[in-house]
Scaffold this active site. Sequence first.
Site, mmCIF file in Angstrom:
data_model
loop_
_atom_site.group_PDB
_atom_site.id
_atom_site.type_symbol
_atom_site.label_atom_id
_atom_site.label_comp_id
_atom_site.label_asym_id
_atom_site.label_seq_id
_atom_site.Cartn_x
_atom_site.Cartn_y
_atom_site.Cartn_z
ATOM 1 N N TYR A 174 2.895 9.853 -0.096
ATOM 2 C CA TYR A 174 3.976 9.254 0.707
ATOM 3 C C TYR A 174 5.345 9.504 0.065
ATOM 4 C CZ TYR A 174 0.241 6.204 2.714
ATOM 5 O OH TYR A 174 -0.887 5.687 3.287
ATOM 6 N N HIS A 212 -7.629 9.721 -1.692
ATOM 7 C CA HIS A 212 -6.969 9.662 -0.376
ATOM 8 C C HIS A 212 -7.829 10.239 0.763
ATOM 9 C CE1 HIS A 212 -2.584 9.370 1.257
ATOM 10 N NE2 HIS A 212 -3.441 9.106 2.206
ATOM 11 N N LYS A 261 -2.783 6.025 -3.957
ATOM 12 C CA LYS A 261 -3.873 6.953 -3.624
ATOM 13 C C LYS A 261 -3.533 8.322 -4.176
ATOM 14 C CE LYS A 261 -3.777 4.689 0.890
ATOM 15 N NZ LYS A 261 -2.328 4.506 1.091
ATOM 16 N N ASP A 290 0.838 -1.200 0.000
ATOM 17 C CA ASP A 290 0.000 0.000 0.000
ATOM 18 C C ASP A 290 0.873 1.251 0.000
ATOM 19 O OD1 ASP A 290 -2.947 1.001 0.696
ATOM 20 O OD2 ASP A 290 -1.507 2.212 1.826
#
Length: 276
Positions: A51, A109, A76, A46
């Site tokens: 990120y 997200h 996301k 994931d």
Amino acid sequence: MTAIPTVPLNTGAGIPQIGLGTWPLTDSEAADAVVAAARAGYRHFDTATRYGNEAGVAEGMRRSGIDRDELFVTTKLDGEFQGGDRAIPGLEAALERMDLDHVDLLLMHWPLPARGQFVSTWKTFEQLHSDGRARAIGVSNFTPAHLDVLLGEASIVPAVNQIQISPLTPRDEWVTYNARHGIVTESWSPLGGPGAEVLAAPELAPIAQAHGVTVGQVVLRWHVQRGLVPLPKSSNPERMAQNMDVFGFELSDDDMSAIAALERPGTGVDPDRDGH
Ligand code: A2P
């Protein structure tokens, strides 16, 4: 160690019931973590554009030597890619960073309800699903109220809603709502987030001892027995192996209630206000 079972998505595909969380790893840390996790038996990873480690996650998938078709990867798109078909270049850029032609799951997200763009963004997600670049589409951090709005306009029901769930924030009503609509619930920060604070709760130690497992395994088993798909993050190969080895024991109803009693009402993110 038992292999990680899959849970069916509304697309007909299966999602491995434990995935590796990768926040807040850098690209190179994420690549190493994915290689180690794949070696331990993980097949589900994931990540998110936000990120900053999509490239590392995909690099780790390649370095693992496991066929792409046997791996499940989620990314996301955050608020920068909401509205005005921005999700199209958003996913294209993510796929370019990952050097992949599709992701197995694409999530919105955050709902960012004050912006009022999650419905139009969902329409763009539906296009990305029909052209095959996102094999499944879903949402993250959506409450039942947000989903009521989305489902009123959607042609495709989200396959997944990824929300913050741990014994501190069990979110029963949200889980029940998702299940009623055939939406699989994923748990982010399933151990309570960085520092895994929930594992220190004294109530967990006797349960772990009775089953001959660790407190981390008790908490992850609690997620799995609720039908959730937890995404524990670890960069430590020993803890990674431990975190997926939760299919060989069963918690009793009393264990499940004792864990649920760790809830701290009023804590956790508020998707009406939080997000990016
Ligand atoms: P580490 O990466 O050193 O293993 P969450 O998944 O809820 O966000 O929790 C992540 C945090 O929990 C990280 O700090 C991670 O540290 C730690 N962690 C992961 N698995 C375990 C485990 N089985 N026991 C204790 N801590 C864990």
